[in-house]
Motif scaffolding. Sequence first.
Motif, PDB file in Angstrom:
ATOM      1  N   LEU A  18      33.353  24.198  -3.443  1.00  0.00           N
ATOM      2  CA  LEU A  18      32.099  23.989  -3.819  1.00  0.00           C
ATOM      3  C   LEU A  18      30.976  23.945  -2.746  1.00  0.00           C
ATOM      4  O   LEU A  18      30.048  24.523  -2.938  1.00  0.00           O
ATOM      5  N   GLU A  19      31.303  23.743  -1.512  1.00  0.00           N
ATOM      6  CA  GLU A  19      30.575  23.886  -0.295  1.00  0.00           C
ATOM      7  C   GLU A  19      30.110  25.529  -0.148  1.00  0.00           C
ATOM      8  O   GLU A  19      29.105  25.970   0.199  1.00  0.00           O
ATOM      9  N   LYS A  20      31.109  26.456  -0.275  1.00  0.00           N
ATOM     10  CA  LYS A  20      31.228  27.850  -0.105  1.00  0.00           C
ATOM     11  C   LYS A  20      30.150  28.369  -1.156  1.00  0.00           C
ATOM     12  O   LYS A  20      29.445  29.508  -1.112  1.00  0.00           O
ATOM     13  N   LEU A  21      30.282  27.711  -2.529  1.00  0.00           N
ATOM     14  CA  LEU A  21      29.612  28.338  -3.582  1.00  0.00           C
ATOM     15  C   LEU A  21      28.081  27.439  -3.563  1.00  0.00           C
ATOM     16  O   LEU A  21      27.222  27.729  -4.682  1.00  0.00           O
ATOM     17  N   LYS A  22      27.886  26.788  -2.578  1.00  0.00           N
ATOM     18  CA  LYS A  22      26.537  25.964  -2.726  1.00  0.00           C
ATOM     19  C   LYS A  22      26.244  24.855  -3.680  1.00  0.00           C
ATOM     20  O   LYS A  22      25.240  25.143  -4.580  1.00  0.00           O
ATOM     21  N   ILE A  23      27.474  24.532  -4.387  1.00  0.00           N
ATOM     22  CA  ILE A  23      27.306  23.793  -5.586  1.00  0.00           C
ATOM     23  C   ILE A  23      27.589  22.156  -5.176  1.00  0.00           C
ATOM     24  O   ILE A  23      27.966  21.745  -4.198  1.00  0.00           O
ATOM     25  N   ASN A  24      26.369  21.314  -5.481  1.00  0.00           N
ATOM     26  CA  ASN A  24      26.139  20.063  -5.095  1.00  0.00           C
ATOM     27  C   ASN A  24      27.519  19.225  -6.028  1.00  0.00           C
ATOM     28  O   ASN A  24      27.494  19.442  -7.489  1.00  0.00           O
ATOM     29  N   PRO A  25      28.249  18.413  -5.287  1.00  0.00           N
ATOM     30  CA  PRO A  25      29.270  17.723  -6.083  1.00  0.00           C
ATOM     31  C   PRO A  25      28.941  16.754  -7.097  1.00  0.00           C
ATOM     32  O   PRO A  25      29.692  16.445  -7.947  1.00  0.00           O
ATOM     33  N   ASP A  26      27.382  16.337  -7.095  1.00  0.00           N
ATOM     34  CA  ASP A  26      26.975  15.390  -8.029  1.00  0.00           C
ATOM     35  C   ASP A  26      26.535  16.085  -9.329  1.00  0.00           C
ATOM     36  O   ASP A  26      26.183  15.458 -10.064  1.00  0.00           O
ATOM     37  N   LYS A  41      29.764  24.580 -13.147  1.00  0.00           N
ATOM     38  CA  LYS A  41      29.640  25.949 -13.526  1.00  0.00           C
ATOM     39  C   LYS A  41      28.476  26.815 -12.465  1.00  0.00           C
ATOM     40  O   LYS A  41      27.645  25.894 -12.354  1.00  0.00           O
ATOM     41  N   THR A  42      28.869  28.082 -12.382  1.00  0.00           N
ATOM     42  CA  THR A  42      27.857  28.645 -11.698  1.00  0.00           C
ATOM     43  C   THR A  42      28.377  30.361 -11.827  1.00  0.00           C
ATOM     44  O   THR A  42      29.184  30.604 -12.727  1.00  0.00           O
ATOM     45  N   GLN A  43      27.593  31.064 -11.341  1.00  0.00           N
ATOM     46  CA  GLN A  43      27.909  32.608 -11.282  1.00  0.00           C
ATOM     47  C   GLN A  43      27.985  33.030  -9.638  1.00  0.00           C
ATOM     48  O   GLN A  43      27.330  32.511  -8.656  1.00  0.00           O
ATOM     49  N   TYR A  44      29.019  33.715  -9.723  1.00  0.00           N
ATOM     50  CA  TYR A  44      29.167  34.270  -8.166  1.00  0.00           C
ATOM     51  C   TYR A  44      29.952  35.721  -8.318  1.00  0.00           C
ATOM     52  O   TYR A  44      30.717  35.971  -9.104  1.00  0.00           O
ATOM     53  N   HIS A  45      29.426  36.849  -7.557  1.00  0.00           N
ATOM     54  CA  HIS A  45      29.854  38.116  -7.681  1.00  0.00           C
ATOM     55  C   HIS A  45      29.890  38.689  -9.176  1.00  0.00           C
ATOM     56  O   HIS A  45      30.789  39.254  -9.364  1.00  0.00           O
ATOM     57  N   GLN A  46      28.742  38.457  -9.811  1.00  0.00           N
ATOM     58  CA  GLN A  46      28.653  39.072 -11.171  1.00  0.00           C
ATOM     59  C   GLN A  46      29.732  38.337 -12.155  1.00  0.00           C
ATOM     60  O   GLN A  46      29.794  38.845 -13.226  1.00  0.00           O
ATOM     61  N   HIS A  47      30.309  37.043 -11.897  1.00  0.00           N
ATOM     62  CA  HIS A  47      31.225  36.515 -12.878  1.00  0.00           C
ATOM     63  C   HIS A  47      30.719  34.869 -13.148  1.00  0.00           C
ATOM     64  O   HIS A  47      29.915  34.368 -12.230  1.00  0.00           O
ATOM     65  N   ASN A  48      31.143  34.668 -14.319  1.00  0.00           N
ATOM     66  CA  ASN A  48      30.899  33.193 -14.578  1.00  0.00           C
ATOM     67  C   ASN A  48      31.929  32.425 -14.389  1.00  0.00           C
ATOM     68  O   ASN A  48      33.085  32.717 -14.423  1.00  0.00           O
ATOM     69  N   ILE A  49      31.821  31.587 -13.235  1.00  0.00           N
ATOM     70  CA  ILE A  49      32.791  30.485 -12.759  1.00  0.00           C
ATOM     71  C   ILE A  49      32.745  29.330 -13.418  1.00  0.00           C
ATOM     72  O   ILE A  49      31.582  28.554 -13.398  1.00  0.00           O
ATOM     73  N   SER A  50      33.896  28.599 -13.769  1.00  0.00           N
ATOM     74  CA  SER A  50      34.171  27.437 -14.308  1.00  0.00           C
ATOM     75  C   SER A  50      34.989  26.685 -13.348  1.00  0.00           C
ATOM     76  O   SER A  50      36.227  27.093 -13.542  1.00  0.00           O
ATOM     77  N   ILE A  51      34.791  25.801 -12.776  1.00  0.00           N
ATOM     78  CA  ILE A  51      35.621  25.295 -11.798  1.00  0.00           C
ATOM     79  C   ILE A  51      35.970  23.497 -12.522  1.00  0.00           C
ATOM     80  O   ILE A  51      35.113  22.839 -12.567  1.00  0.00           O
TER      81      ILE A  51
END
Length: 237
Positions: A18-26, A41-51
């Motif tokens: 989460l830190e590397k993807l700059k996602i706020n845990p809240d 949910k975020t986008q990274y390297h042209q992919h849709n990412i669901s953690i």
Amino acid sequence: MKNIAVIMAMDSEAKPLLEKLKINPDQAEKIDDHLPMKVYKTQYHQHNISIIISGECKRNKVQNVGTAPAVISTITAIKDFNADFIINAGTAGGFKKRGADIGKVYTVETTVFHDRRIPIPGYQDYGTYKSQHDIAKKFATLLGIETGIISTGDSLDMSPEDEKLIESNLALLKDMEAAAIAWVTDQYSIPTLFLKSVTDIVDGEHPTEEEFFANLKLASENLGEKLIELIELIEKI
């Protein structure tokens, strides 16, 4: 572009990612009003990412480790988030006799259960449910890491019966989720990669529970680094 779902059991395992993807845990969303799993949910390297993280048990106030939450998270990833590539990322115990080291990250070429013993013709193989994951070796080469066999069960300790099955399968790693996730993704024929970082040496000198907490931060940080590398490499396969 792919819809990538990263299935994880514990908040602490996911924190470096989460830190590397700059996602706020809240900023987590609930996957269902009745279930504890949460998703980022975020986008990274042209992919849709669901953690997807298993969340906290409302009764016992601990992290939802184990096969049942992992199955729910995986089905949710497929049906609700349209995942077409799944990564199960987490920590695991490792066997010194097969070269495992604390903090080392591996891919998994074979998943198998060691605690589903059903000695009835036909059901014995169903119980162990051994699955092969051919993409593991390709990604291991790209990531510069090793691959091995992981054995899954819902107990942190290891009974004599568990140990016999683990040994018969020459497992390098031992965890509480991988084989259950493999069963789900096998039903849907979805490519799945298992990325595991070692927190404790199962056949070592120290109690598993002590080593696990002592090495959880290191193992999770190493896992987070390889996860980012992995996501960036997915289009190469």
